[in-house]
Design a protein around this motif. Structure first.
Motif, mmCIF file in Angstrom:
data_model
loop_
_atom_site.group_PDB
_atom_site.id
_atom_site.type_symbol
_atom_site.label_atom_id
_atom_site.label_comp_id
_atom_site.label_asym_id
_atom_site.label_seq_id
_atom_site.Cartn_x
_atom_site.Cartn_y
_atom_site.Cartn_z
ATOM 1 N N GLY A 87 -62.883 94.543 -58.925
ATOM 2 C CA GLY A 87 -63.420 95.752 -59.521
ATOM 3 C C GLY A 87 -64.510 96.400 -58.696
ATOM 4 O O GLY A 87 -65.319 97.162 -59.229
ATOM 5 N N GLU A 88 -64.542 96.134 -57.392
ATOM 6 C CA GLU A 88 -65.554 96.719 -56.508
ATOM 7 C C GLU A 88 -65.116 98.101 -56.037
ATOM 8 O O GLU A 88 -63.950 98.478 -56.140
ATOM 9 N N GLN A 89 -66.080 98.830 -55.499
ATOM 10 C CA GLN A 89 -65.800 100.157 -54.964
ATOM 11 C C GLN A 89 -64.819 100.044 -53.802
ATOM 12 O O GLN A 89 -65.039 99.267 -52.877
ATOM 13 N N PRO A 90 -63.731 100.796 -53.812
ATOM 14 C CA PRO A 90 -62.801 100.733 -52.677
ATOM 15 C C PRO A 90 -63.420 101.346 -51.428
ATOM 16 O O PRO A 90 -64.366 102.127 -51.508
ATOM 17 N N SER A 91 -62.884 100.988 -50.280
ATOM 18 C CA SER A 91 -63.346 101.525 -49.006
ATOM 19 C C SER A 91 -62.275 102.450 -48.447
ATOM 20 O O SER A 91 -61.201 101.983 -48.060
ATOM 21 N N SER A 119 -59.074 94.732 -48.906
ATOM 22 C CA SER A 119 -58.878 95.846 -49.827
ATOM 23 C C SER A 119 -58.399 95.336 -51.188
ATOM 24 O O SER A 119 -58.879 95.767 -52.243
ATOM 25 N N GLY A 160 -71.387 103.078 -45.322
ATOM 26 C CA GLY A 160 -71.040 104.484 -45.471
ATOM 27 C C GLY A 160 -71.361 105.350 -44.277
ATOM 28 O O GLY A 160 -70.999 106.529 -44.238
ATOM 29 N N ARG A 198 -61.216 93.576 -53.125
ATOM 30 C CA ARG A 198 -62.120 94.532 -53.772
ATOM 31 C C ARG A 198 -61.500 95.089 -55.051
ATOM 32 O O ARG A 198 -62.192 95.275 -56.057
ATOM 33 N N GLU A 199 -60.215 95.352 -54.993
ATOM 34 C CA GLU A 199 -59.535 95.891 -56.175
ATOM 35 C C GLU A 199 -59.546 94.887 -57.315
ATOM 36 O O GLU A 199 -59.860 95.222 -58.459
ATOM 37 N N ASP A 238 -58.862 101.183 -46.514
ATOM 38 C CA ASP A 238 -57.569 101.535 -47.110
ATOM 39 C C ASP A 238 -56.745 102.406 -46.169
ATOM 40 O O ASP A 238 -55.506 102.344 -46.181
#
Length: 434
Positions: A201-205, A194, A125, A197-198, A209
């Motif tokens: 079910g992980e947090q998208p970046s 990407s 982050g 992750r989808e 993206d």
């Protein structure tokens, strides 16, 4: 060109040479040697400058007339480097080999860390940004080629002007996002991450993206898309491999097949699970006796795990299955040489069809001939002219080959033996060996 000088706001630098020694040296030099004049450098070296923290980071390269290039950045980009090949035979040969001309060159670089031997951790982050400007510069000759302090000071006005030029680049908005048309999108591999992750079910970046649109997904990523959506890999010859915990877990849970076992082995080897990797490739071989890739991986593993004889046998069987892959033939010949099976290595090299690796085959043939005691064959290869297009930077194997064929006493005053310029790729440090 002769007389060019590199100027940077620094009094010390970390010098790294091909003997793999790192030491701090004064800038511009000591004992009459001035490292800021690349044309006078005696040996190949990196110089990573320790910059004056009170000044903006910058570096300039100017010729004997005071004209050249200036690069300035914000403080985040703190590293500055000068690379020179040096004026020794090996350095001059490398420059000619890489550029196809007799022109000498040096490199000035900027980086985030002080040296290329370090790394910096970018936390999840976290965002780093900086501005940098580079362009032409002209400064008074008598100042830039005079005392070091004067050389640095004479560039400060140009540095201040360049810094002003960078200000518009910081007016893109308070959140730091640039505005304007996209000039280039990332490859499909970022888009694949990407998608993974989808599916997981992980947090998208937002960064991934934005930089890697799904439209960039193509044929290279198709097998991995199939794995994500169905839990199985299609039965096609691999064009790519992935590693890392997330993908390794998917591969371990995939339906058993020769292809999935082949990929599991690669992921396991990457994770340091060598025996488990070999087990996966042996299973792939059992499921598909025609899998030359599984045999090749087993052969490479055998060599790396200290079994050269087994490695050579496995390579030969793989080559029987896929004789038209030049790189596989190269590896097989290298395995035969490692197993002291020189006559077979010579025959395999001589039978190689013409390709971009022809020089490498002739090189290996010559080394196998040396091992086989056939110095005349090795000498004839060198006399006909031998160029190995895929030499790695710093590789001195051609010099070593010449000296193996033409044993010579040490040069004058304990110096290195003479090697013809065309084969002399020796730099500082011990010989690379075959």
């Amino acid at each position: 060109s002769p007389g060019s000088r590199v100027v940077v706001p620094s009094r010390t630098a970390f010098e790294f040479t091909y003997d793999r020694r790192l030491r701090r040296v004064p800038v511009p030099g000591a004992g009459g040697a001035d490292l800021t004049y690349p044309h006078e450098a005696a040996r190949t070296a990196d110089h990573f400058f320790e910059l004056d923290p009170e000044r903006l980071p910058w570096i300039a390269a100017v010729d004997r007339t005071g004209v050249g290039l200036l690069q300035v950045s914000g403080r985040r980009l703190r590293g500055r480097k000068l690379f020179t090949w040096g004026t020794g035979p090996g350095g001059r040969r490398w420059q000619e080999f890489l550029t196809g001309s007799a022109h000498a060159y040096f490199e000035v670089q900027a980086g985030l860390a002080r040296t290329q031997l370090e790394h910096l951790r970018l936390e999840p982050g976290e965002r780093w940004s900086w501005s940098e400007v580079y362009g032409p510069v002209a400064v008074p000759v008598e100042a830039v080629h005079g005392a070091w302090a004067e050389a640095v000071e004479c560039l400060e006005a140009a540095v201040a002007e360049a810094h002003l030029e960078s200000v518009p680049g910081r007016r893109a908005g308070a959140d730091g996002r640039r505005q304007g048309a996209r000039l280039h999108a990332g490859s499909g591999w970022g888009a694949l991450e990407s998608l993974r992750r989808e599916v997981a079910g992980e947090q998208p970046s937002p960064v991934i993206d934005r930089l890697f649109p799904r439209s960039s997904l193509g044929e290279a990523q198709r097998p991995w898309i199939t794995l994500l959506k169905t839990g199985a890999l299609p039965p096609v010859t691999p064009r790519s491999y992935v590693a890392g915990p997330a993908w390794s877990g998917l591969l371990e849970r995939a339906a058993d097949s020769a292809v999935s076992m082949l990929h599991r082995g690669v992921a396991r080897w990457s994770a340091g699970r060598l025996e488990a990797a070999v087990e996966a490739w042996e299973t792939a071989r059992a499921l598909d006796p025609g899998s030359w890739l599984a045999l090749r991986n087993l052969a490479a593993a055998s060599g790396l795990m200290g079994a050269p004889g087994r490695s050579a046998e496995q390579y030969l069987r793989a080559l029987e299955l896929m004789p038209g892959v030049p790189q596989l033939r190269v590896e097989a010949i290298e395995a035969l040489i490692a197993a002291d099976r020189f006559a077979e290595a010579i025959a395999l090299a001589q039978a190689a069809p013409a390709s971009a690796l022809t020089g490498r085959f002739r090189f290996l043939e010559a080394w196998a001939a040396v091992g086989n005691g056939d110095i005349q064959l090795a000498e004839s290869i060198l006399e006909r002219g031998l160029e190995v297009a895929d030499l790695r930077e710093g590789e001195a194997s051609l010099s070593d080959l010449w000296l193996a064929v033409h044993p010579a006493p040490q040069g004058p005053a304990g110096g290195r033996p003479d090697v013809p310029f065309v084969y002399d790729f020796r730099l500082d440090g011990p010989p690379a060996g075959p």
